[in-house]
Write an enzyme that holds these catalytic residues in place. Structure first.
Site, PDB file in Angstrom:
ATOM      1  N   ASP A   1       0.844  -1.063   0.005  1.00  0.00           N
ATOM      2  CA  ASP A   1      -0.240   0.185   0.629  1.00  0.00           C
ATOM      3  C   ASP A   1       0.846   1.105   0.331  1.00  0.00           C
ATOM      4  OD1 ASP A   1      -2.189  -1.370  -0.099  1.00  0.00           O
ATOM      5  OD2 ASP A   1      -2.474  -0.819   1.954  1.00  0.00           O
TER       6      ASP A   1
ATOM      7  N   ARG B   1      -0.180   5.796  17.258  1.00  0.00           N
ATOM      8  CA  ARG B   1      -0.247   6.966  15.784  1.00  0.00           C
ATOM      9  C   ARG B   1       0.330   8.456  16.983  1.00  0.00           C
ATOM     10  NH1 ARG B   1       0.444   2.731  12.974  1.00  0.00           N
ATOM     11  NH2 ARG B   1      -1.560   1.469  13.297  1.00  0.00           N
TER      12      ARG B   1
ATOM     13  N   ASP C   1      -7.065   3.842  12.246  1.00  0.00           N
ATOM     14  CA  ASP C   1      -5.985   4.516  12.151  1.00  0.00           C
ATOM     15  C   ASP C   1      -5.962   5.454  11.433  1.00  0.00           C
ATOM     16  OD1 ASP C   1      -4.666   2.687  14.419  1.00  0.00           O
ATOM     17  OD2 ASP C   1      -5.070   1.302  12.846  1.00  0.00           O
TER      18      ASP C   1
ATOM     19  N   SER D   1      -4.182  -8.908   8.523  1.00  0.00           N
ATOM     20  CA  SER D   1      -4.474  -7.617   9.076  1.00  0.00           C
ATOM     21  C   SER D   1      -3.505  -7.584   9.777  1.00  0.00           C
ATOM     22  CB  SER D   1      -5.811  -6.346   8.561  1.00  0.00           C
ATOM     23  OG  SER D   1      -4.970  -5.433   8.790  1.00  0.00           O
TER      24      SER D   1
HETATM   25  N1  ARG Z   1      -8.662  -2.287  15.737  1.00  0.00           N
HETATM   26  C1  ARG Z   1      -7.928  -2.113  16.496  1.00  0.00           C
HETATM   27  C2  ARG Z   1      -7.632  -0.651  17.142  1.00  0.00           C
HETATM   28  O1  ARG Z   1      -8.425   0.187  16.274  1.00  0.00           O
HETATM   29  C3  ARG Z   1      -6.849  -2.388  16.122  1.00  0.00           C
HETATM   30  C4  ARG Z   1      -6.328  -1.720  14.421  1.00  0.00           C
HETATM   31  C5  ARG Z   1      -5.217  -2.452  13.732  1.00  0.00           C
HETATM   32  N2  ARG Z   1      -4.964  -1.739  12.428  1.00  0.00           N
HETATM   33  C6  ARG Z   1      -4.812  -2.899  11.521  1.00  0.00           C
HETATM   34  N3  ARG Z   1      -4.289  -1.996  10.053  1.00  0.00           N
HETATM   35  N4  ARG Z   1      -4.783  -4.644  12.118  1.00  0.00           N
HETATM   36  O2  ARG Z   1      -7.256   0.353  17.498  1.00  0.00           O
END
Ligand code: ARG
Length: 418
Positions: A16, A97, A126, A178
């Site tokens: 990506d 983040r 995210d 993922s």
């Molecule tokens: N659901 C979790 C959060 O919002 C994890 C997100 C993780 N991202 C991923 N690309 N797997 O904090």
């Protein structure tokens, strides 16, 4: 020819964000400065990732080790706040983040860049976190959300586009999951996990041993806290980063730290998430136990409510917002006397507190014991109970009188007794 404008891209080296480099160059006519954040994720070698960005014509690529900053300034706060979203999830992705965003903004300033770009999908949390954090650090920076904007949605279309545009396509088969990972754990979603009826396959975990296969011998570890911050393991003083690594390994080896939950994303979607975060879970369990020992009841109860709020705003990407800052100040004040030692037993998926001590313990043997040393004023209990229940017993008495009259409302508790 006029110089191109600059975009700073959060770069991971994957398909990506590699497509994003080319897409920003070709479609947006921008020069790309890539930033690779080392936050403790599994990787193929970050110099290799950097080279990939440079080979694709990125103006520059920074590999920045953010781990200590992350551990000292983000994770430490999360432990003090017992940050668990929906009372379960230790926020692992939500925590990384803000630190990545901070460095993106720094590099953007260094290069006088007008834009910051990321490769998050349009369905997740995210994107919200990056964009909200960046806008709070510098509202003048414009965001380009590549994956949300570009036309190729399916992975095969993206691979075709990549091949046509000279983007190196990963030769290894993409994992069906993922995954987002960092110093404090891994988040695993997609694939068979999308059906909440499916038990998570055992091969998705890398940081935790299957509790059924974990050692038959428990591991004991003493964790020292100073003002709410973990500072030593088994008496050995440690900085936050190595401490997180060490406790994560001990807990993970004993099968602790797995989590399988349905989670309410900020963007309105319920998702099934599997996590392994052995360090945070062990430390939060230990820290909560020490707070139970050292915090006065009213303060402890009030903090519990604010912890929920803290976790939700951090989950929602508002790390740099004013409410989070204000709650942090409250939390810091509560931690003044959260100093002491917690003994934990790590055994087949359970991390259990088995010992507690603190110079600031509020535990009073005389008040609690039933033995001869009892100092509790038993006689005071009668008057206390009478006044404590006075409003309710007054209510009950009046209702009984009213109920005796025709048409009066008699609460069910009275009729049930008949
Ligand atoms: N659901 C979790 C959060 O919002 C994890 C997100 C993780 N991202 C991923 N690309 N797997 O904090």
């Amino acid at each position: 020819m006029a110089e191109k404008e600059i975009v700073v891209l959060a770069y991971s080296g994957g398909l990506d964000t590699s497509c994003a480099i080319r897409w920003l160059q070709d479609e947006k006519n921008l020069d790309v400065v890539a930033v690779v954040g080392e936050v403790g994720q599994e990787h193929e070698g970050l110099e290799k990732v950097k080279q990939r960005a440079l080979d694709m014509g990125a103006l520059d690529c920074y590999v920045i080790d953010m781990r200590e900053d992350f551990a000292d300034n983000i994770v430490a706060k999360a432990i003090k706040a017992n940050g668990l979203y929906e009372n379960k999830y230790p926020l692992l992705s939500a925590l990384s983040r803000p630190v990545i965003s901070k460095y993106l903004v720094q590099i953007a300033h260094k290069h006088h860049a007008k834009y910051i770009a990321h490769g998050c999908t349009g369905k997740g949390n995210d994107q919200v976190r990056f964009e909200t954090c960046i806008s709070m650090l510098d509202p003048s920076i414009e965001i380009i959300a590549c994956v949300r904007e570009w036309p190729f949605k399916a992975r095969t279309a993206e691979m075709d586009w990549a091949a046509e545009h000279g983007v190196p396509v990963p030769t290894t088969r993409k994992s069906p999951y993922s995954i987002d990972d960092n110093l404090v754990g891994r988040a695993i979603e997609c694939g068979v996990l999308e059906d909440p009826w499916n038990e998570p396959p055992s091969d998705i975990y890398t940081l935790t041993v299957d509790p059924e296969k974990a050692s038959d011998v428990p591991t004991y570890v003493d964790i020292d806290f100073e003002q709410g911050k973990p500072v030593a393991l088994d008496g050995q003083k440690m900085e936050m980063k190595p401490l997180l690594e060490k406790i994560g390994k001990l807990a993970g080896d004993n099968g602790c730290g797995r989590l399988d939950m349905i989670e309410n994303r900020l963007v309105g979607v319920k998702s099934r998430e599997v996590y392994e975060c052995p360090s945070c879970i062990a430390l939060i369990v230990a820290h909560k136990a020490l707070e139970d020992l050292c915090l006065e009841r009213e303060l402890l109860h009030y903090k519990l409510g604010l912890e929920q709020k803290w976790a939700t705003i951090v989950y929602d990407g508002l790390w740099y917002g004013p409410l989070k800052e204000a709650i942090d100040a409250f939390v810091a004040s509560t931690q003044t006397y959260v100093t002491g030692t917690v003994r934990m037993k790590l055994y087949k998926g359970n991390c259990t507190v088995v010992g507690l001590k603190s110079p600031y313990s509020l535990y009073d043997y005389g008040l609690v014991t039933y033995e001869e040393d009892d100092t509790f004023h038993h006689e005071a209990a009668a008057g206390f109970i009478e006044l404590h229940g006075l409003t309710a017993s007054n209510w009950a008495a009046k209702r009984l009188v009213a109920g005796a009259k025709e048409g009066g409302h008699v609460p069910a508790i009275f009729t049930d007794c008949e």
